[in-house]
Write an enzyme that holds these catalytic residues in place. Structure first.
Site, mmCIF file in Angstrom:
data_model
loop_
_atom_site.group_PDB
_atom_site.id
_atom_site.type_symbol
_atom_site.label_atom_id
_atom_site.label_comp_id
_atom_site.label_asym_id
_atom_site.label_seq_id
_atom_site.Cartn_x
_atom_site.Cartn_y
_atom_site.Cartn_z
ATOM 1 N N VAL A 1 0.842 -1.192 0.000
ATOM 2 C CA VAL A 1 0.000 0.000 0.000
ATOM 3 C C VAL A 1 0.881 1.247 0.000
ATOM 4 C CG1 VAL A 1 -1.818 1.280 1.198
ATOM 5 C CG2 VAL A 1 -1.762 -1.212 1.356
ATOM 6 N N LYS B 1 -6.049 -2.234 -1.733
ATOM 7 C CA LYS B 1 -5.262 -1.520 -0.718
ATOM 8 C C LYS B 1 -6.145 -1.145 0.469
ATOM 9 C CE LYS B 1 -2.111 0.183 -4.272
ATOM 10 N NZ LYS B 1 -1.979 1.221 -5.318
#
Lengths: 442, 442
Positions: free
Chosen positions: B134, B207
Site C-alpha cells: 500500500v 489496498k
C-alpha cells in the site's frame, strides 16, 4: 503473557499522558504486541501533592529519587520525561550503564549531549529510543531509522516548532503583528510565559540537530548549527513575500554533503506558496524527506501536546519492551542486533554558516531617488550576487521607501559582505531585512 | 558480520529495483543494521534472456522454479514480487510452512487471501511483512503497526491509486476529458494498456482492504468492500464541485465501528478544497489517519514505481532479516515476539453498503419548468434526506438543464430508494449523477 516493568521519570504533561494512555490501552497493547507494559515505579517532583485520578494512582508508585528508580531491580527499562540537560542526563547515563534501555523525549539533551549518550548506549548494549523528541506524535524518527532505511537522505526540511508556526500563521492569515500573535499563542497555551526558547529558534535547532544526526549518520554538534528566530518578522515582509509568490515559515533545513558531513540550519524561510509546507498552519508540524531511493516523502501531524507526544513515547516503549524480552531470553553472549541506523557515536562535520548557499530576500529602506537601485545592484554584482527580481512599491521622490530585492543563489559569507557595504550607502536609511529563500528543487 | 540469505521471486519493475538498490546500498545497510542482506537465489520468468547489467548479475542466481527457491537450504527468507493470486499464493504458503518469513508487495493476494496467509503465518511462527503493498514508498504500514501502536484508529482515508489521481488531476487542472486524461496517463506510463483494474477502483479496493484489516485488527473480506471507479466522472461535475468549494478525489475511506467491525469503501468523493488531500496532484499517494491518542497524522509520497516501491521492500527485508537473526540465535522453545499489531487471523465484520451514511452530490438533467425542484425535494424529504444547497445554472424554460443538489447525511439505502423514485419523474431526463461528499470532521 510476559509483563515488562517500566520506570517512569517525570510526571508533567507528557509523563501523566503516558501513564494515563498506557493504562487505558493496556489490553489493546497486550493484544497487539504480545506483552504487557507496566509502570512499576515513578520518580517525580510534587506528584504526591496533586489531586487528579491519574496522579493518585501514580502516587502509589512513587519512589524517593532517580537513583532508586534505576537501582530498582524490577525496572527493566527507563522512560525519561524530565527534560533539560541536568538530572535527565545523569539518569539516562546511569540507566544505560546499568544495561537498562532508555526511552526519551528530550531533544535538548540529545542535541547537546547526544554523542556522550550514544557512546554509552553502544558500550553497554542498551539502546536509546527518541521518537517523541522531534515532531511530537508523527512517527518520523522510526521512518528515518527503519521505514526508509534503504535511503541516503539528501534533503530534509520541516516545520518542527508549533509555537512559531502558530505565530507566523496568525500573522499571515489575519495580519496580526508579532507581539499580538505571540500573546494569542500564550493565551491558547501554545507558547510559554517566557517564549524565548521557541521564538528565538532554539527548540527548532535542537530538533534539527537530532534530525541532522540521523541524516548524517553521526552526531551533529548543536553549537555549530546556525539559528535565527522569528522575533524580527513583520507583517510587511510577509505581505511582500506573498506578492512575490512566497509564504514565510520557520524551517529546519538539512542537506547531506557526504558521509558524516551535513549542512543544517534553522531560520525563517520564504518558500513557494505551492510548496505543501506553505499550507501547514497553526501548531501542526510537517517534515519533508528526500530519499535517494524513494524520492520525496512528507509527514504531518500534531507536533506537541501531552496526548500526541505520549503516542510516540508509548510506541518507543513497546519497541524497548520487545528488546528487553528478546535480550532476556537470548543465548548468552550473542549480541542483540541494534535497531537500524541509530545515530552512531562518530561526530559529523557541519558546514559553517558562511559557506551556505541560498537565494535571498532583501528589504531595504532607501531614499526614493534616481540611481539608488544602480548603486545597490553594483555592490551585489561585485560580490557576484545576481538579482532575480525587484519590487518597489510606488513612493514619493525624496521619501524613504521600501525596496525589495530577490537574489539568485549566493554564499552567506558573500551576502554578509555585500550587506555591510550596502548599509554604508547614505541613501540606505534602515537596517536591511534579510531572509533566506528556498525552493528545494534540487 | 552476519549475512542473511534471501530468495527473490519475481524480477519485474520492482524485483529488479530491489536487486539493484540492495546491491548499490549494501555497505550502507550493513553499517545501519549490522547485517548483510544477500540475494542468493532468484526465481523469475525470462530473466536469462534479458540484457541489462542487473539482469546479467541476477541471471547467475537463477533457480529452476519456485519450489527450488523455497527448498534451497541457504534461503532464510522469501521476497515475493510476482503479484497476483496464483503462483504467488502457493509460494507464500509453502514458504511459511517451511518456517521462512515472507516479504511481499502483493495487495491483491493480501486482500483476497489475507486470512489464509495470516493463519498460516501464525501457525508456523513465520511473519509476513507487506509495507510495499500500500502507498508504495511511504512507510505507512509500519506507522500503523508500530509508530502509532498506542492508538485505536477511528478514521483512515487516502488517495492510494496514482493512476486515478493522475487522471482526476488532469481533468481538474486542465479540463481534460476522462478519455483524454486516460490516454495521457497511458502515454506517461502511469496507466496500463488495459486500465480497468485501476480506473474501476479494484486496485484501490485491494489496498483499502489491507488498510481496513489493520484498522479493524482482523481480516476484512475484499468481496464485502463497496467499490466505485472513476470511468463515469465528467469535467462538468468537477467544475460544479469546484463552484461549491469541493475537489473530487478517488478515496479509500475506512471508519472503525468497534473491535473487528469496520466501514470500508472506495469511491470518487467530493472533499472540501481546504482538505490537504485536495491538493495532492498527479501520481502521488496520501493517507490521513485519525488516532485515538495522537489525533490526525498525514503521510504523502510516491505511491508506485520500481525505486519507490523497492524502498519499502528493502525496509521490510531488513526487518525480516533481523527476525531471522534473532530466531536462529535464540533459546530453543521461546516464542519470538511477533512484530506488533499484525492483522491477526480473526475475520472482521464489514458494514453493508446500504448502511453507510454520507452526504451526497446529485446532478440531475431536468426540464426547466416550475415545480420541478419541489417534486424532487419532496421525494428526498419523504426519505428523510435533507437538502443543504442547490445549484441551478441559468437555463431556458422548457430545455433540459442541470440541477445540482447537495444533501445532508443520508443512509446509502435511503438514497438509492429516493433516486429510483426521482428517476421515474417525467421531468427527469437523464440518469442522475450521484457522488459521495465527505468533510471528515467527525
Amino acid at each position: 503473557m510476559r509483563t515488562v516493568h517500566i520506570g517512569l521519570a517525570g510526571f508533567g504533561t507528557v509523563g501523566s499522558a503516558v501513564f494515563r494512555n498506557l493504562q487505558s490501552n493496556a489490553e489493546l497493547l497486550a493484544r497487539r504486541c504480545g506483552m504487557r507494559p507496566e509502570i512499576v515505579a515513578i520518580a517525580a517532583k510534587n506528584l504526591s501533592s496533586r489531586a487528579g485520578g491519574a496522579e493518585r494512582a501514580a502516587a502509589r508508585l512513587l519512589v524517593r529519587d532517580l537513583d532508586v528508580l534505576v537501582a530498582d531491580s524490577r525496572v527493566e527499562l527507563i522512560v525519561e520525561l524530565i527534560g533539560g540537560c541536568g538530572v535527565a542526563r545523569r539518569l539516562i547515563l546511569s540507566s544505560l550503564r546499568a544495561g537498562k534501555p532508555v526511552v526519551t523525549a528530550n531533544k535538548a539533551l540529545l542535541a547537546e549531549h547526544g554523542r556522550e549518550i550514544f557512546i554509552e548506549s553502544r558500550r553497554h548494549g542498551a539502546p536509546v529510543w527518541f521518537e517523541a523528541s522531534v515532531a511530537g506524535g508523527i512517527p518520523l524518527i522510526q521512518a528515518l531509522r527503519e521505514g526508509l532505511v534503504a535511503n541516503r537522505f539528501r534533503l530534509l526540511y520541516g516545520i518542527v516548532n508549533g509555537t512559531c508556526n502558530y505565530i507566523l500563521s496568525r500573522m499571515t492569515l489575519e495580519g496580526a503583528g508579532f507581539e499580538e500573535a505571540l500573546r494569542e499563542a500564550q493565551a491558547q497555551g501554545f507558547a510559554e510565559a517566557d517564549p524565548t526558547f521557541d521564538i528565538d529558534g532554539y527548540d527548532a535547532a535542537h530538533k534539527a540537530t537530532v534530525l541532522a544526526s540521523l541524516v548524517a549518520g553521526g552526531c551533529v554538534n548543536f553549537r555549530k548549527v546556525p539559528v535565527e528566530g522569528i522575533r524580527h518578522i513583520t507583517v510587511e515582509d510577509i505581505r511582500f513575500a506573498q506578492r512575490l509568490g512566497y509564504a514565510l515559515k520557520l524551517l529546519a533545513i538539512i542537506r547531506s554533503l557526504g558521509p558524516n558531513h551535513v549542512e543544517v540550519r534553522v531560520h525563517p524561510t520564504l518558500i513557494p506558496v505551492t510548496n505543501r509546507l506553505a499550507s501547514i498552519h497553526g501548531v501542526t508540524n510537517a517534515v519533508m524527506v528526500r530519499g535517494s531511493v524513494v524520492g520525496d516523502v512528507e509527514f504531518s501531524g500534531p507536533g506537541a501536546g501531552g496526548d500526541a507526544t505520549s503516542s510516540a513515547v508509548i510506541s518507543d516503549l513497546m519497541e524497548a519492551a520487545r528488546h528487553v524480552v528478546l535480550q532476556k531470553e537470548r543465548v548468552k553472549g550473542a549480541p542483540l542486533p541494534q535497531p537500524p541506523s541509530a545515530v552512531g557515536s562518530v561526530a559529523s562535520r557541519v558546514a559553517p554558516a558562511e559557506s551556505i548557499v541560498s537565494r535571498y530576500y532583501l528589504r531595504l529602506g532607501v531614499l526614493d531617488r534616481p540611481g539608488v537601485l544602480a548603486r545597490i545592484a553594483s555592490i551585489l554584482g561585485a560580490a557576484k550576487i545576481g538579482i532575480s527580481s525587484v519590487l518597489q512599491p510606488e513612493g514619493h521622490e525624496g521619501r524613504v521607501v521600501p525596496l525589495i530585492l530577490m537574489t539568485h543563489d549566493a554564499r552567506h559569507g558573500a551576502m554578509l559582505g555585500a550587506l555591510a557595504r550596502i548599509r554604508r550607502l547614505p541613501v540606505v536609511k534602515s537596517r536591511p531585512v534579510v531572509l533566506r529563500v528556498e525552493t528545494f528543487e534540487s
